[in-house]
Design a protein around this motif. Structure first.
Motif, PDB file in Angstrom:
ATOM      1  N   GLY A 595       0.840  -1.256  -0.089  1.00 46.43           N
ATOM      2  CA  GLY A 595       0.048  -0.199   0.018  1.00 46.43           C
ATOM      3  C   GLY A 595       0.836   1.167  -0.026  1.00 46.43           C
ATOM      4  N   ALA A 596       1.846   1.240   0.784  1.00 43.11           N
ATOM      5  CA  ALA A 596       2.644   2.398   0.830  1.00 43.11           C
ATOM      6  C   ALA A 596       3.499   2.666  -0.431  1.00 43.11           C
ATOM      7  CB  ALA A 596       3.830   2.208   1.973  1.00 43.11           C
ATOM      8  N   VAL A 597       3.866   1.542  -1.197  1.00 43.41           N
ATOM      9  CA  VAL A 597       4.583   1.649  -2.723  1.00 43.41           C
ATOM     10  C   VAL A 597       3.569   2.211  -3.506  1.00 43.41           C
ATOM     11  CG1 VAL A 597       5.769   0.649  -4.426  1.00 43.41           C
ATOM     12  CG2 VAL A 597       6.291   0.087  -1.999  1.00 43.41           C
ATOM     13  N   ALA A 598       2.329   1.729  -3.452  1.00 46.95           N
ATOM     14  CA  ALA A 598       1.231   2.224  -4.229  1.00 46.95           C
ATOM     15  C   ALA A 598       0.892   3.590  -4.152  1.00 46.95           C
ATOM     16  CB  ALA A 598       0.159   1.326  -4.189  1.00 46.95           C
ATOM     17  N   ALA A 599       0.975   4.022  -2.946  1.00 50.27           N
ATOM     18  CA  ALA A 599       0.341   5.379  -2.657  1.00 50.27           C
ATOM     19  C   ALA A 599       1.470   6.391  -2.793  1.00 50.27           C
ATOM     20  CB  ALA A 599       0.022   5.772  -1.226  1.00 50.27           C
ATOM     21  N   SER A 600       2.726   6.123  -2.527  1.00 51.93           N
ATOM     22  CA  SER A 600       4.059   7.046  -2.645  1.00 51.93           C
ATOM     23  C   SER A 600       4.627   6.909  -4.039  1.00 51.93           C
ATOM     24  CB  SER A 600       5.068   6.806  -1.746  1.00 51.93           C
ATOM     25  OG  SER A 600       5.592   5.578  -1.783  1.00 51.93           O
ATOM     26  N   GLY A 601       4.670   5.898  -4.633  1.00 54.59           N
ATOM     27  CA  GLY A 601       5.349   5.399  -5.813  1.00 54.59           C
ATOM     28  C   GLY A 601       4.522   5.575  -6.990  1.00 54.59           C
ATOM     29  N   PHE A 602       3.219   5.469  -6.856  1.00 55.42           N
ATOM     30  CA  PHE A 602       2.334   5.594  -8.150  1.00 55.42           C
ATOM     31  C   PHE A 602       1.141   6.497  -7.843  1.00 55.42           C
ATOM     32  CE2 PHE A 602       4.320   1.447  -8.221  1.00 55.42           C
ATOM     33  CZ  PHE A 602       4.800   1.246  -9.471  1.00 55.42           C
ATOM     34  N   GLY A 603       1.226   7.210  -6.691  1.00 61.10           N
ATOM     35  CA  GLY A 603       0.090   8.206  -6.593  1.00 61.10           C
ATOM     36  C   GLY A 603      -1.304   7.627  -6.391  1.00 61.10           C
ATOM     37  N   MET A 604      -1.427   6.031  -6.222  1.00 63.30           N
ATOM     38  CA  MET A 604      -2.947   5.556  -6.133  1.00 63.30           C
ATOM     39  C   MET A 604      -3.410   5.808  -4.793  1.00 63.30           C
ATOM     40  SD  MET A 604      -1.765   1.915  -7.766  1.00 63.30           S
ATOM     41  CE  MET A 604      -3.373   1.420  -8.046  1.00 63.30           C
ATOM     42  N   PRO A 605      -4.782   6.374  -4.566  1.00 64.42           N
ATOM     43  CA  PRO A 605      -5.362   6.180  -3.367  1.00 64.42           C
ATOM     44  C   PRO A 605      -5.682   4.894  -2.791  1.00 64.42           C
ATOM     45  CG  PRO A 605      -7.171   6.349  -4.971  1.00 64.42           C
ATOM     46  CD  PRO A 605      -5.726   6.104  -5.801  1.00 64.42           C
ATOM     47  N   VAL A 606      -5.052   4.759  -1.145  1.00 66.62           N
ATOM     48  CA  VAL A 606      -4.977   3.576  -0.608  1.00 66.62           C
ATOM     49  C   VAL A 606      -5.709   3.824   0.738  1.00 66.62           C
ATOM     50  CG1 VAL A 606      -3.862   1.644   0.485  1.00 66.62           C
ATOM     51  CG2 VAL A 606      -2.890   2.909  -1.538  1.00 66.62           C
ATOM     52  N   VAL A 607      -6.835   3.062   0.820  1.00 67.36           N
ATOM     53  CA  VAL A 607      -7.384   3.131   2.165  1.00 67.36           C
ATOM     54  C   VAL A 607      -7.674   1.607   2.943  1.00 67.36           C
ATOM     55  CG1 VAL A 607      -9.730   3.599   3.382  1.00 67.36           C
ATOM     56  CG2 VAL A 607      -8.901   5.198   1.389  1.00 67.36           C
ATOM     57  N   PHE A 608      -6.934   1.708   3.985  1.00 68.38           N
ATOM     58  CA  PHE A 608      -7.062   0.346   4.616  1.00 68.38           C
ATOM     59  C   PHE A 608      -8.131   0.306   5.534  1.00 68.38           C
ATOM     60  CE2 PHE A 608      -2.563   0.323   3.592  1.00 68.38           C
ATOM     61  CZ  PHE A 608      -2.282  -0.951   3.040  1.00 68.38           C
ATOM     62  N   SER A 609      -8.678  -0.931   5.705  1.00 67.95           N
ATOM     63  CA  SER A 609      -9.857  -1.403   6.630  1.00 67.95           C
ATOM     64  C   SER A 609      -9.417  -2.283   7.666  1.00 67.95           C
ATOM     65  CB  SER A 609     -11.090  -1.825   5.594  1.00 67.95           C
ATOM     66  OG  SER A 609     -11.893  -2.411   6.570  1.00 67.95           O
ATOM     67  N   VAL A 610      -9.882  -1.698   8.758  1.00 69.32           N
ATOM     68  CA  VAL A 610      -9.369  -2.451   9.881  1.00 69.32           C
ATOM     69  C   VAL A 610     -10.229  -3.924  10.072  1.00 69.32           C
ATOM     70  CG1 VAL A 610      -9.422  -2.513  12.764  1.00 69.32           C
ATOM     71  CG2 VAL A 610      -8.636  -0.503  11.466  1.00 69.32           C
ATOM     72  N   THR A 611     -11.398  -3.655   9.534  1.00 70.45           N
ATOM     73  CA  THR A 611     -12.353  -5.017   9.577  1.00 70.45           C
ATOM     74  C   THR A 611     -11.714  -5.916   8.699  1.00 70.45           C
ATOM     75  OG1 THR A 611     -14.295  -3.592  10.184  1.00 70.45           O
ATOM     76  CG2 THR A 611     -14.652  -5.700   9.026  1.00 70.45           C
ATOM     77  N   VAL A 612     -11.346  -5.394   7.568  1.00 69.48           N
ATOM     78  CA  VAL A 612     -10.669  -6.460   6.616  1.00 69.48           C
ATOM     79  C   VAL A 612      -9.569  -7.066   6.873  1.00 69.48           C
ATOM     80  CG1 VAL A 612      -9.736  -6.705   4.131  1.00 69.48           C
ATOM     81  CG2 VAL A 612     -11.897  -5.521   4.362  1.00 69.48           C
ATOM     82  N   ALA A 613      -8.574  -6.125   7.502  1.00 69.82           N
ATOM     83  CA  ALA A 613      -7.441  -6.713   8.161  1.00 69.82           C
ATOM     84  C   ALA A 613      -7.572  -7.777   9.226  1.00 69.82           C
ATOM     85  CB  ALA A 613      -6.660  -5.474   8.832  1.00 69.82           C
ATOM     86  N   LEU A 614      -8.484  -7.515  10.153  1.00 71.69           N
ATOM     87  CA  LEU A 614      -8.778  -8.167  11.075  1.00 71.69           C
ATOM     88  C   LEU A 614      -9.640  -9.565  10.893  1.00 71.69           C
ATOM     89  CD1 LEU A 614      -9.988  -5.909  14.098  1.00 71.69           C
ATOM     90  CD2 LEU A 614      -7.709  -7.029  13.929  1.00 71.69           C
ATOM     91  N   GLY A 615     -10.245  -9.339   9.697  1.00 69.60           N
ATOM     92  CA  GLY A 615     -10.964 -10.666   9.224  1.00 69.60           C
ATOM     93  C   GLY A 615     -10.132 -11.404   8.521  1.00 69.60           C
ATOM     94  N   ALA A 616      -8.998 -10.936   7.652  1.00 72.22           N
ATOM     95  CA  ALA A 616      -7.947 -11.627   7.093  1.00 72.22           C
ATOM     96  C   ALA A 616      -7.116 -12.428   8.030  1.00 72.22           C
ATOM     97  CB  ALA A 616      -7.101 -10.821   6.216  1.00 72.22           C
TER      98      ALA A 616
END
Length: 647
Positions: A595-616
């Motif tokens: 996500g950090a590479v996508a946001a800083s290197g490619f300018g892509m918007p990245v929004v992490f979800s705590v629910t998704v992270a905990l679910g995974a």
């Protein structure tokens, strides 16, 4: 369990038989053993190799079950006890001293000694204190944190004696305790066993050495699976200590889990490369679902934000470029016809073109939008400096325009207000009436502020000439009447064009389509992640099967020190869960990096979800637990005597 009296021996066996194998491989090792051993006796059981003495010790220590005959321990028929009840007796009553020490290599001397107390549910501080005292009493106070591989054979055997005494060691079962030691270390071990017998412990010594056996108060010789000679009962020097109370106190689950987690991390640390390779599937699965959903959600939220920037009450009328029928172009007259319909707050004509805009020696290629004053209300986009063009500018096609924030910074890098300045649009001069509010990037990464807005009449009369509108954006007053308004817009456009040669796209439909696309992407990513995690779960199961095979002797040692089936099941299941959880956490870390590479290197918007992270993470952990259950059950069901015999 009743305490034995002078007439009631601690151990009484009658007609004891033990047969191994079947058919041609059948071996009848014990053949009708009758034996009584009283509390406090020091008994040596001697015999040649293969005579059955070690098999007899395994049965006495509840590591093995006889094929036939009876065994009463302090008046209780042990044949009627469950496997866990027998484990409880081993834990509270017996202490084992083996020829090859049988210490767990990943544990320190202190941890090996404390092992029986951990299976008894003793508090960690209390058992460590007692273990330290036992080691200190045996001259090993300076070796408490040493691992077995760092100690000599004599030191390891003293550690095993301390372990045998951890829970009291009312009955010490020593199987060839000096067989792997040098002469001096062997004499030290025998002095320790003699001292224990002198203090009232029941000591049963298995040996083939007559000189060693002579140290005992009673010698029983086994030959061909039978008692060949018995020197008879010798009264102990000291009364036997009281036996532990009857019953098996099962340790609380939480302390058991804590110990299992500590042991799991020790086992994982012993083979980090294999662990990393095993967890690759889980790591990739968790990372892919979390990172891709974060990127997808970022793009979705960016779309929503950009769409919301022009409001959520719009309907776009666009030309159907793909139709095969004769198509009429969108015109300003179409936009004017829609402005007066019910529930319409504004209808903005829009024509998008590309042009070169110059100021001084600087130039920029940018979008030029020809529109009218409804642009401001429909898009919710006003000026930050200067003023919007007027109705008179629209009607007369005045050479005025508004610069987007990026165009203004490019053409006027010194930061001065360009309002009132002149610029050239495709070599036609225009007066800058103001600078639009900054809007930022679109969901696809395009700069919305790289734009010039001017009256539609100005675009057509001074830059490009008459042409077709790109879109008509209609703003509605009440979105609750969206369906009726769409129907009316369609009806008016069909009347004007004679056919439905246009598209109607509303905000609600666009958002719904975006949500549907996001749901489809989530489903696809979830399936990919599930497959990866499933493969990772299979890897966990494989590694746990390997672990059980490699640590079979450890399982036997734990069983000998009183571990119940539940203890062993929890131990190995916890290791599977810890493995999977570590893989999940590593996956989350990898997802954060992606996500950090996508946001800083490619300018892509990245929004992490705590629910998704905990679910995974929870999914990976649950998968590991599910796949680790079968190996854990196999470990728990291993026979203690067979596990101890494992190389």
């Amino acid at each position: 369990m009743t305490a034995p009296t002078e007439d009631a021996p601690l151990i009484r066996i009658r007609g004891l038989h033990r047969v191994f194998g079947e058919g041609a491989a059948r071996a009848h090792v014990l053949r009708g053993i009758d034996l009584d051993i009283r509390a406090g006796e020091f008994v040596a059981i001697v015999g040649t190799s293969g005579s059955g003495k070690s098999t007899l010790m395994n049965i006495l220590g509840l590591l093995d079950r006889p094929t036939a005959g009876s065994y009463h321990l302090a008046g209780q028929d042990v044949a009627r006890l469950s496997r866990d009840a027998q484990a409880g007796l081993r834990n509270r009553l017996f202490g084992f001293v083996f020829q090859h020490y049988n210490l767990i290599p990943t544990l320190t001397a202190l941890e090996n000694v404390a092992l029986p107390a951990s299976h008894a549910g003793a508090a960690r501080a209390a058992r460590r204190t007692r273990a330290a005292a036992l080691l200190d009493g045996l001259g090993l106070g300076h070796r408490m944190e040493a691992h077995p591989a760092q100690m000599s054979g004599g030191q390891q055997q003293r550690v095993s004696i301390a372990r045998a005494l951890m829970n009291g060691g009312s009955v010490i079962l020593a199987d060839e305790p000096t067989g792997a030691l040098d002469a001096e270390s062997g004499r030290q071990v025998m002095r320790l066993l003699s001292d224990l017998a002198a203090r009232g412990h029941t000591v049963i010594l298995i040996t083939h050495d007559a000189d060693i056996a002579a140290r005992a108060g009673r010698v029983i010789r086994i030959a061909e699976g039978q008692v060949a000679a018995d020197s008879g009962f010798a009264p102990p020097a000291e009364p036997a200590p009281a036996l532990p109370p009857a019953g098996h106190r099962r340790p609380a689950l939480l302390p058991t889990l804590r110990e299992a987690v500590r042991s799991a991390f020790a086992a994982i640390a012993a083979s980090p490369v294999r662990t990393a390779l095993t967890l690759s599937g889980i790591v990739i699965g968790v990372a892919s679902v979390v990172a891709m959903l974060a990127i997808g959600r970022g793009a979705q939220e960016e779309f929503m934000r950009r769409a919301s920037a022009i409001g959520t009450n719009w309907v776009v009328v666009s030309s159907d470029q793909g139709t095969r029928m004769t198509r009429r172009p969108l015109t300003l007259a179409d936009a004017m016809a829609l402005k007066d319909l019910p529930n319409v707050a504004g209808a903005m004509p829009g024509r998008w073109e590309q042009a070169a805009v110059q100021a001084g020696g600087l130039s920029v290629e940018t979008d030029v939008i020809g529109t009218d004053r409804d642009f401001r209300a429909v898009h919710g986009w006003d000026v930050a400096r200067g003023s919007f063009f007027s109705d008179a500018d629209e009607r007369g096609g005045s050479p005025v325009l508004l610069l987007g924030a990026t165009v203004a910074r490019t053409l006027f890098p010194d930061g001065r207000d360009p309002t009132g300045e002149f610029v050239m649009v495709n070599m036609s001069p225009f007066l800058v009436g103001g600078v639009l509010e900054p809007k930022g990037l679109t969901e696809s990464g395009n700069d919305r502020d790289k734009v010039v807005v001017m009256p539609l009449a100005s675009l057509e009369s001074r830059v490009y000439g008459p042409g077709e509108l790109s879109v008509i954006v209609v703003a509605l007053r009440d979105m609750a009447r969206l369906d009726d308004s769409n129907a009316l817009l369609r009806e008016v456009m069909i009347q004007r064009h004679g056919a439905e040669d246009f598209w109607l796209t509303d905000a609600a439909g666009a958002f719904a389509a975006a949500e549907a696309e996001r749901a489809s992407q989530n489903l696809l990513l979830g399936a990919i992640a599930a497959i990866s995690i499933f493969v990772g779960g299979i890897g966990v199961m494989n590694i746990m099967f390997i672990t059980v095979r490699e640590r079979t002797r450890e399982i036997g040692i734990r069983a000998a020190t009183g571990a119940s089936m539940r203890d062993i099941l929890v131990q190995f299941l916890t290791e599977a869960v810890v493995l999977s959880a570590l893989g999940g956490l590593a996956g989350l870390g990898l997802a954060a990096g992606v996500g950090a590479v996508a946001a800083s290197g490619f300018g892509m918007p990245v929004v992490f979800s705590v629910t998704v992270a905990l679910g995974a993470l929870a999914g990976a952990t649950a998968m590991g637990a599910a796949f680790g259950l079968v190996p854990a059950i196999r470990a728990a069901r291993l026979s203690p005597v067979e596990a101890l015999a494992s190389p």
